[in-house]
Design a protein around this motif. Sequence first.
Motif, PDB file in Angstrom:
ATOM      1  N   LEU A   1      35.601  41.814  43.100  1.00 28.14           N
ATOM      2  CA  LEU A   1      36.785  41.595  43.919  1.00 28.14           C
ATOM      3  C   LEU A   1      37.831  40.807  43.142  1.00 28.14           C
ATOM      4  CD1 LEU A   1      38.258  41.660  46.686  1.00 28.14           C
ATOM      5  CD2 LEU A   1      37.111  39.490  47.206  1.00 28.14           C
ATOM      6  N   VAL A   2      39.048  41.309  43.156  1.00 28.79           N
ATOM      7  CA  VAL A   2      40.182  40.605  42.562  1.00 28.79           C
ATOM      8  C   VAL A   2      41.268  40.490  43.609  1.00 28.79           C
ATOM      9  CG1 VAL A   2      41.849  40.513  40.682  1.00 28.79           C
ATOM     10  CG2 VAL A   2      39.634  41.632  40.318  1.00 28.79           C
ATOM     11  N   GLU A   3      41.593  39.256  43.972  1.00 32.31           N
ATOM     12  CA  GLU A   3      42.688  39.002  44.900  1.00 32.31           C
ATOM     13  C   GLU A   3      43.978  38.861  44.100  1.00 32.31           C
ATOM     14  OE1 GLU A   3      42.752  38.650  48.194  1.00 32.31           O
ATOM     15  OE2 GLU A   3      40.651  38.439  48.799  1.00 32.31           O
ATOM     16  N   PRO A   4      45.103  39.343  44.637  1.00 29.51           N
ATOM     17  CA  PRO A   4      46.370  39.139  43.942  1.00 29.51           C
ATOM     18  C   PRO A   4      46.598  37.649  43.683  1.00 29.51           C
ATOM     19  CG  PRO A   4      46.655  40.621  45.815  1.00 29.51           C
ATOM     20  CD  PRO A   4      45.267  40.066  45.927  1.00 29.51           C
ATOM     21  N   GLY A   5      46.937  37.310  42.448  1.00 27.63           N
ATOM     22  CA  GLY A   5      47.167  35.919  42.093  1.00 27.63           C
ATOM     23  C   GLY A   5      45.957  35.200  41.550  1.00 27.63           C
ATOM     24  N   ASP A   6      44.748  35.790  41.683  1.00 27.28           N
ATOM     25  CA  ASP A   6      43.584  35.226  40.999  1.00 27.28           C
ATOM     26  C   ASP A   6      43.886  35.133  39.505  1.00 27.28           C
ATOM     27  OD1 ASP A   6      41.935  34.957  43.213  1.00 27.28           O
ATOM     28  OD2 ASP A   6      40.788  36.787  42.829  1.00 27.28           O
ATOM     29  N   ILE A   7      43.262  34.168  38.835  1.00 29.97           N
ATOM     30  CA  ILE A   7      43.467  34.032  37.393  1.00 29.97           C
ATOM     31  C   ILE A   7      42.389  34.836  36.675  1.00 29.97           C
ATOM     32  CG2 ILE A   7      43.665  32.453  35.447  1.00 29.97           C
ATOM     33  CD1 ILE A   7      44.319  30.254  37.534  1.00 29.97           C
ATOM     34  N   VAL A   8      42.812  35.725  35.815  1.00 27.65           N
ATOM     35  CA  VAL A   8      41.892  36.530  35.017  1.00 27.65           C
ATOM     36  C   VAL A   8      41.907  36.001  33.595  1.00 27.65           C
ATOM     37  CG1 VAL A   8      41.381  38.825  34.124  1.00 27.65           C
ATOM     38  CG2 VAL A   8      42.180  38.548  36.475  1.00 27.65           C
ATOM     39  N   VAL A   9      40.732  35.624  33.092  1.00 24.09           N
ATOM     40  CA  VAL A   9      40.591  35.179  31.699  1.00 24.09           C
ATOM     41  C   VAL A   9      39.803  36.244  30.954  1.00 24.09           C
ATOM     42  CG1 VAL A   9      38.611  33.744  32.357  1.00 24.09           C
ATOM     43  CG2 VAL A   9      39.698  33.384  30.153  1.00 24.09           C
ATOM     44  N   ALA A  10      40.336  36.670  29.816  1.00 25.97           N
ATOM     45  CA  ALA A  10      39.750  37.815  29.119  1.00 25.97           C
ATOM     46  C   ALA A  10      39.804  37.608  27.611  1.00 25.97           C
ATOM     47  CB  ALA A  10      40.475  39.098  29.509  1.00 25.97           C
ATOM     48  N   ASP A  11      38.733  38.060  26.961  1.00 24.02           N
ATOM     49  CA  ASP A  11      38.635  37.962  25.506  1.00 24.02           C
ATOM     50  C   ASP A  11      37.642  39.017  25.021  1.00 24.02           C
ATOM     51  OD1 ASP A  11      36.149  36.841  26.206  1.00 24.02           O
ATOM     52  OD2 ASP A  11      36.866  34.798  25.965  1.00 24.02           O
ATOM     53  N   ASP A  12      37.060  38.828  23.856  1.00 26.61           N
ATOM     54  CA  ASP A  12      36.167  39.845  23.309  1.00 26.61           C
ATOM     55  C   ASP A  12      34.919  40.063  24.161  1.00 26.61           C
ATOM     56  OD1 ASP A  12      37.813  40.401  21.164  1.00 26.61           O
ATOM     57  OD2 ASP A  12      36.811  39.005  19.806  1.00 26.61           O
ATOM     58  N   ASP A  13      34.533  39.070  24.978  1.00 29.19           N
ATOM     59  CA  ASP A  13      33.363  39.215  25.843  1.00 29.19           C
ATOM     60  C   ASP A  13      33.661  39.998  27.119  1.00 29.19           C
ATOM     61  OD1 ASP A  13      31.657  37.885  24.150  1.00 29.19           O
ATOM     62  OD2 ASP A  13      31.897  35.936  25.122  1.00 29.19           O
ATOM     63  N   GLY A  14      34.944  40.176  27.459  1.00 26.60           N
ATOM     64  CA  GLY A  14      35.315  40.880  28.682  1.00 26.60           C
ATOM     65  C   GLY A  14      36.243  40.049  29.540  1.00 26.60           C
ATOM     66  N   ALA A  15      36.382  40.448  30.794  1.00 26.96           N
ATOM     67  CA  ALA A  15      37.324  39.817  31.718  1.00 26.96           C
ATOM     68  C   ALA A  15      36.569  39.192  32.891  1.00 26.96           C
ATOM     69  CB  ALA A  15      38.341  40.837  32.231  1.00 26.96           C
ATOM     70  N   VAL A  16      36.979  37.982  33.264  1.00 31.35           N
ATOM     71  CA  VAL A  16      36.356  37.223  34.350  1.00 31.35           C
ATOM     72  C   VAL A  16      37.444  36.780  35.321  1.00 31.35           C
ATOM     73  CG1 VAL A  16      35.170  35.055  34.908  1.00 31.35           C
ATOM     74  CG2 VAL A  16      34.398  36.445  32.979  1.00 31.35           C
ATOM     75  N   VAL A  17      37.129  36.858  36.619  1.00 28.93           N
ATOM     76  CA  VAL A  17      38.078  36.517  37.674  1.00 28.93           C
ATOM     77  C   VAL A  17      37.808  35.101  38.183  1.00 28.93           C
ATOM     78  CG1 VAL A  17      39.033  37.191  39.909  1.00 28.93           C
ATOM     79  CG2 VAL A  17      38.099  38.933  38.367  1.00 28.93           C
ATOM     80  N   VAL A  18      38.814  34.248  38.129  1.00 32.82           N
ATOM     81  CA  VAL A  18      38.682  32.868  38.580  1.00 32.82           C
ATOM     82  C   VAL A  18      39.507  32.669  39.846  1.00 32.82           C
ATOM     83  CG1 VAL A  18      39.053  30.436  38.003  1.00 32.82           C
ATOM     84  CG2 VAL A  18      38.363  32.061  36.213  1.00 32.82           C
ATOM     85  N   PRO A  19      38.865  32.406  41.000  1.00 37.53           N
ATOM     86  CA  PRO A  19      39.628  32.086  42.207  1.00 37.53           C
ATOM     87  C   PRO A  19      40.477  30.834  41.976  1.00 37.53           C
ATOM     88  CG  PRO A  19      37.320  32.528  42.736  1.00 37.53           C
ATOM     89  CD  PRO A  19      37.413  32.415  41.236  1.00 37.53           C
TER      90      PRO A  19
END
Length: 245
Positions: free
Chosen positions: A173-191
């Motif tokens: 789940l990704v809510e609009p405005g969630d912070i997405v951090v991404a690098d060589d390992d992939g993308a993670v969603v931070v509430p």
Amino acid sequence: MVETHDIVRPPAEFSEALAALGSATASAELSRMGIRSAFISGPVSVTPGVRVAGPALTLQFLPKREDLYPVDEYAEPEKQLHRHVMYHAQPGDMIVVDARGDMDSGVFGEMMLTYFKGRGGVGVVVDGCLRDTGEAKKLGLGLWIRGATPNFHAQTGIVPTAVNVPVACGGTLVEPGDIVVADDDGAVVVPVKLAPALIAAAQEHAEWEEFSRIRLSEGGDLRLYYPLSEQARPEYERWRAEQGR
């Protein structure tokens, strides 16, 4: 006339701190905070070495029905919602696309991504494909995708249907405005509401890992230094004092 809503953006320092920490640290800290998996499974980096974080502009795709959506790539362009998500772009933003894992349709191509880069966007995560990937990789954006295709966005079986709504990207789940951090390992969603506590905990974690990395590189005992044991903590505190921390 198509109208779509903008997002509420968190403070920019949240994104800056999370980008410095990286996706693995963010994922681990979120797990300790009760979020079992915030990892967007499927899309992988095609821009090695790029690490970014930013608030998510979201785009949702659904299965195509030809009587409801024009077939031509350039037909009624202002009704094509993949354009409208980019109209909201501000410096530091990410775009996250629920493209249903589709491997036939190219959600964006070089021209659209050039526009996004020009607006200050930093990264795109697509549970699906892009087109013009050779040129897209040269733009300086971070790109996390499942693959590449020569087809345009609505050429085959999916169409864009909503902008800045909750989406399921790679099953997450990704809510609009969630912070997405991404690098060589992939993308993670931070509430956003968890970001301050996550950053504080992760920075402390990163600090003792820095110390432990030094000791391990010198041949130190893994059992003593990773994770940092209570026996090694006095030594760690002395190291911190020496560093002026």
